[in-house]
Design an enzyme around this catalytic site. Structure first.
Site, PDB file in Angstrom:
ATOM      1  N   ASP A   1       5.923  -8.965   2.229  1.00 57.62           N
ATOM      2  CA  ASP A   1       6.681  -8.568   1.037  1.00 57.62           C
ATOM      3  C   ASP A   1       6.815  -9.793   0.146  1.00 57.62           C
ATOM      4  O   ASP A   1       7.523 -10.744   0.486  1.00 57.62           O
ATOM      5  CB  ASP A   1       8.081  -8.068   1.432  1.00 57.62           C
ATOM      6  CG  ASP A   1       8.039  -6.703   2.114  1.00 57.62           C
ATOM      7  OD1 ASP A   1       6.999  -6.377   2.723  1.00 57.62           O
ATOM      8  OD2 ASP A   1       9.038  -5.963   2.040  1.00 57.62           O
TER       9      ASP A   1
ATOM     10  N   LYS B 127       7.486  -2.499  -4.670  1.00 61.71           N
ATOM     11  CA  LYS B 127       8.832  -2.433  -4.095  1.00 61.71           C
ATOM     12  C   LYS B 127       9.836  -2.829  -5.165  1.00 61.71           C
ATOM     13  O   LYS B 127       9.559  -3.729  -5.963  1.00 61.71           O
ATOM     14  CB  LYS B 127       8.865  -3.386  -2.891  1.00 61.71           C
ATOM     15  CG  LYS B 127      10.212  -3.610  -2.254  1.00 61.71           C
ATOM     16  CD  LYS B 127      10.084  -4.466  -0.984  1.00 61.71           C
ATOM     17  CE  LYS B 127      11.424  -4.956  -0.494  1.00 61.71           C
ATOM     18  NZ  LYS B 127      11.334  -5.840   0.672  1.00 61.71           N
TER      19      LYS B 127
ATOM     20  N   LYS C 234       8.134   1.374  -2.111  1.00 64.75           N
ATOM     21  CA  LYS C 234       9.258   1.034  -1.243  1.00 64.75           C
ATOM     22  C   LYS C 234      10.493   0.699  -2.078  1.00 64.75           C
ATOM     23  O   LYS C 234      10.596  -0.391  -2.622  1.00 64.75           O
ATOM     24  CB  LYS C 234       8.885  -0.167  -0.360  1.00 64.75           C
ATOM     25  CG  LYS C 234      10.038  -0.676   0.510  1.00 64.75           C
ATOM     26  CD  LYS C 234       9.615  -1.791   1.448  1.00 64.75           C
ATOM     27  CE  LYS C 234      10.805  -2.443   2.124  1.00 64.75           C
ATOM     28  NZ  LYS C 234      10.431  -3.590   2.975  1.00 64.75           N
TER      29      LYS C 234
END
Lengths: 299, 294
Positions: free
Chosen positions: A136, A199, A235
Site C-alpha cells: 500500500d 485506495k 479499497k
C-alpha cells in the site's frame, strides 16, 4: 520525463449528484439470507489493519490469529489480508504460513510519503523481499496539489516496478485532495501508472473514506474498464466501523461495477474495528440474539 | 368556572416518543399503540417499541454507563436531587395526568407525585452512603488490608412495574442508577404516556443521556431479546409470574445475567415503606474485594 507527461482528460464530477447518489445506497434493505451472505463477504474482504507507533510483534501475532479464525466456530471465512508496517511483515509471514491470507504492508514512507523517490522505492523493494504480497503506497499529495501530475505518474510507475509480483494499492489520501475533481484525476493517474488497487486513505487524517468519495473512485474504475477492459480493485479505508456501513459499500460496488468486483480480489475494506462489529452481526444472525463485543477478542 | 371563550386556534398535541440516549426518537418500527383514559377517551398514539429499539437503547446505555459510574457519588446525588426539583416544578402536569388519564382521585394523585419526588431525593441521599454501609474491611490472617466494596453491575434492563405509572417507574429506576448502572426501562401498562412525561423530567435534570432509556410497548414481544441480549448485564423484573419468570431465567442463564424478580407490594402500594430501601440497591451491584499489602 515529467514535462512530457500528458495529463489525462477526466470528466468533471458533479458534487451534488455524487453526494445524492451515494446517499441513495443507504436506503437499500439487505435482510436475512442476503445479509448473512453479505456479512461473510465483508469479512473475507477486510484488510485487518494495525498501523500504530505502538505496534509490537505480540500485537501483530494476535491480529494474525484473529485473521485466521475471526470467531470460535467454522461458519466464518478468514479475512482478506493483514495490513501492517514493513518491520512487522516477518512476524505476519510466520503467523500466516499455510493460509491464503495475504500480507499487505504500507510502504513509501507511509503515511506522509515525504521522502525522496529513491528512498521510497527502496523501502518497497525491501518490504517485498521480507514477504509482503501487497504494497500500500501513498502518493505525494504535496506534488499533486502543486500540479506536478507527471511526478505522481512516475512515482507510481516506479513503485509498481519495484513491487514485482506483489500487488500495488495506491493510497490517494482523498481527505487531502479536497475536491472530487482532484480525486477523479488522481485515481486516473494512479490507474494509468499501473495501480492494481486504488485506495482512499491512510486512516491518519481527519477525512477518511466516505461513500461519495468511494463512488467517484469506483466510477473512474468503471470508465477505465469500459475503455480498456482492464479491471482495477478498490479499497476504501478509514472510518468504516459498522457492518451496516460495510453493506452499503457492497451495494454501491454492485450497482456501480457489478458482481465481478464483489470479491476480495477486487474489493477490500481497510479497517480494524469493523471486523468485530461484523462478527457481532453474524452471531446475531446465527443465534437470533443480540451479541456483545465483550465476547470477542480485541482488535 | 368561567365559560370558555370560543377557541380561535387548534390545540397542539404532544407526540409521545421513546427516550433513548438522551433523545426522543420515534420507534424504528413505525408501529403505535393507542392509549386511552380510564374512561376510554383518546389520549395519544404511543410508540410500540420493537426489539431494535431495545437494541439501540442498550447501545446508548452501554455508552453512557462507564461515564455515569465514573461520576463522584456526590455528583450522582446532586443529580437525583435535581430530578426531584424538576418533578416538583412540573407536579401539576403529573397530578392532572394521573387524574385524567389513569383515573386517580386528586388526593391519590397528589400523594403519588409527593412520594415520587421524595423517593428520588431519598435515593439521592444514598448515592454516597450505600458503599459505606454495604462495603466492608475484612479481617484476614495475612499482612493485607482487605476490603470489599459494591460496584455497579453495568447495563440493566428493567421490566418496569405495571401499576402506579409514575411512582412505580421511579421506584424501579432509582435504586438501579444510584449505584452507577445504566438502565433500559420497558414500560407496559395502560398509561405509558406518563412514563414519557417523566422522561422529560429526566431530560432536564443533568442526567447524562443514555443513563436512563425508556421504551413503551408490549413486554411479551421483546422479552426473548431482552433476556437473551448478550450486552445486558442484568434484568430487574417487576410483575412477572410463572412462565414469564421461567423463560426470562432460562434465557438469561445462557449469558449468566444477574436477574432479580421483585415481588409486587400488596395492592401495588408503591408508597409503602417496603418499596423503598437501601437493600433495593443490592441486587444490581457486584462486590469487589481487594487485597492491599501492608
Amino acid at each position: 520525463m515529467a514535462n512530457e507527461y500528458v495529463v489525462p482528460r477526466v470528466p468533471t464530477v458533479d458534487r451534488v449528484a455524487a453526494d445524492e447518489r451515494a446517499a441513495k445506497f443507504a436506503t437499500r434493505s439487505i435482510k436475512t439470507t442476503a445479509k448473512a451472505a453479505g456479512l461473510k463477504l465483508v469479512v473475507s474482504m477486510i484488510d485487518l489493519t494495525t498501523l500504530e507507533g505502538q505496534d509490537t510483534p505480540g500485537k501483530v501475532r494476535m491480529l494474525c490469529r484473529k485473521a485466521r479464525r475471526p470467531i470460535n466456530h467454522d461458519d466464518c471465512p478468514t479475512v482478506g489480508a493483514v495490513c501492517v508496517y514493513p518491520p512487522m511483515v516477518p512476524v505476519a509471514v510466520e503467523e500466516l504460513k499455510g493460509t491464503d491470507i495475504n500480507i499487505a504492508a504500507v510502504a513509501t514512507y507511509f503515511p506522509s510519503g515525504q521522502a525522496t523517490l529513491e528512498e521510497r522505492v527502496d523501502e518497497v523493494r525491501r518490504t517485498v523481499e521480507l514477504g509482503a504480497d501487497e504494497i500500500d503506497m501513498v502518493i505525494s499529495r504535496g506534488a499533486f496539489l502543486a500540479g506536478e501530475y507527471g511526478r505522481i505518474f512516475d512515482e507510481v510507475a516506479a513503485v509498481k516496478e519495484a513491487c514485482g509480483k506483489a500487488h500495488l494499492k495506491v493510497i490517494l489520501e482523498t481527505g487531502e485532495l479536497k475536491t472530487y475533481d482532484n480525486i477523479r484525476l488522481a485515481s486516473q493517474i494512479a490507474i494509468d501508472a499501473g495501480a492494481d488497487f486504488i485506495k482512499t486513505s491512510t486512516g491518519k487524517v481527519a477525512v477518511n473514506a466516505t461513500m461519495p468519495i468511494t463512488l467517484v473512485m469506483l466510477e473512474t474504475i468503471r470508465d477505465h474498464f469500459m475503455k480498456t477492459g482492464k479491471m482495477v480493485g478498490m479499497k476504501p479505508a478509514g472510518g468504516i466501523r459498522t457492518a451496516k456501513q460495510a453493506l452499503r459499500y457492497l451495494a454501491m460496488v454492485k450497482e456501480t461495477l457489478g458482481d465481478a468486483w464483489l470479491s476480495p480480489d477486487w474489493f477490500r475494506f481497510g479497517a480494524s474495528s469493523l471486523l468485530n462489529d461484523v462478527l457481532m452481526q453474524i452471531e446475531k444472525q446465527r443465534t437470533g440474539r443480540y451479541h456483545s463485543d465483550r465476547y470477542l477478542s480485541i482488535s | 368556572m368561567a365559560k370558555k371563550a370560543k377557541r380561535e386556534r387548534l390545540d397542539i398535541y404532544k407526540t409521545f416518543k421513546l427516550y433513548i440516549g438522551g433523545r426522543f426518537p420515534r420507534t424504528e418500527s413505525g408501529r403505535y399503540l393507542t392509549e386511552t383514559t380510564h374512561k376510554g377517551a383518546f389520549v395519544a398514539n404511543i410508540c410500540r417499541a420493537s426489539r431494535k429499539d431495545f437494541r439501540d437503547a442498550v447501545v446508548a446505555a452501554r455508552k453512557a454507563q462507564s461515564g455515569w459510574a465514573g461520576r463522584t457519588p456526590f455528583n450522582r446525588s446532586q443529580i437525583f436531587y435535581r430530578m426531584g426539583e424538576m418533578l416538583e416544578s412540573r407536579r401539576d402536569g403529573f397530578e392532572r395526568a394521573l387524574q385524567e388519564r389513569a383515573g386517580y382521585s386528586e388526593k391519590k394523585a397528589v400523594a403519588e407525585v409527593d412520594a415520587a419526588i421524595d423517593r428520588l431525593v431519598w435515593y439521592g441521599g444514598w448515592a454516597d452512603k450505600f458503599i459505606q454501609v454495604f462495603g466492608n474491611t475484612n479481617p484476614v490472617a495475612s499482612p493485607h488490608f482487605n476490603f470489599t466494596m459494591p460496584e455497579p453491575t453495568g447495563v440493566v434492563a428493567s421490566l418496569a412495574p405495571r401499576s402506579a405509572p409514575l411512582l412505580g417507574l421511579v421506584t424501579s429506576m432509582a435504586p438501579l442508577i444510584v449505584s452507577g448502572n445504566a438502565v433500559v426501562c420497558f414500560v407496559d401498562h395502560d398509561h405509558r404516556s406518563i412514563a414519557i412525561d417523566f422522561a422529560e423530567v429526566l431530560h432536564c435534570s443533568d442526567l447524562p443521556g443514555g443513563v436512563v432509556n425508556i421504551l413503551t410497548g408490549h413486554r411479551d414481544e421483546v422479552l426473548g431479546h431482552v433476556s437473551g441480549h448478550r450486552d445486558v448485564d442484568g434484568i430487574a423484573v417487576f410483575d412477572a409470574e410463572g412462565d414469564e419468570r421461567r423463560s426470562i431465567g432460562l434465557e438469561a442463564a445462557d449469558t449468566v445475567k444477574r436477574v432479580h424478580f421483585y415481588d409486587t407490594p400488596d395492592k401495588a402500594d408503591w408508597s409503602d415503606s417496603a418499596a423503598q430501601s437501601p437493600y433495593w440497591i443490592l441486587p444490581f451491584v457486584e462486590f469487589k474485594t481487594a487485597w492491599h499489602p501492608m
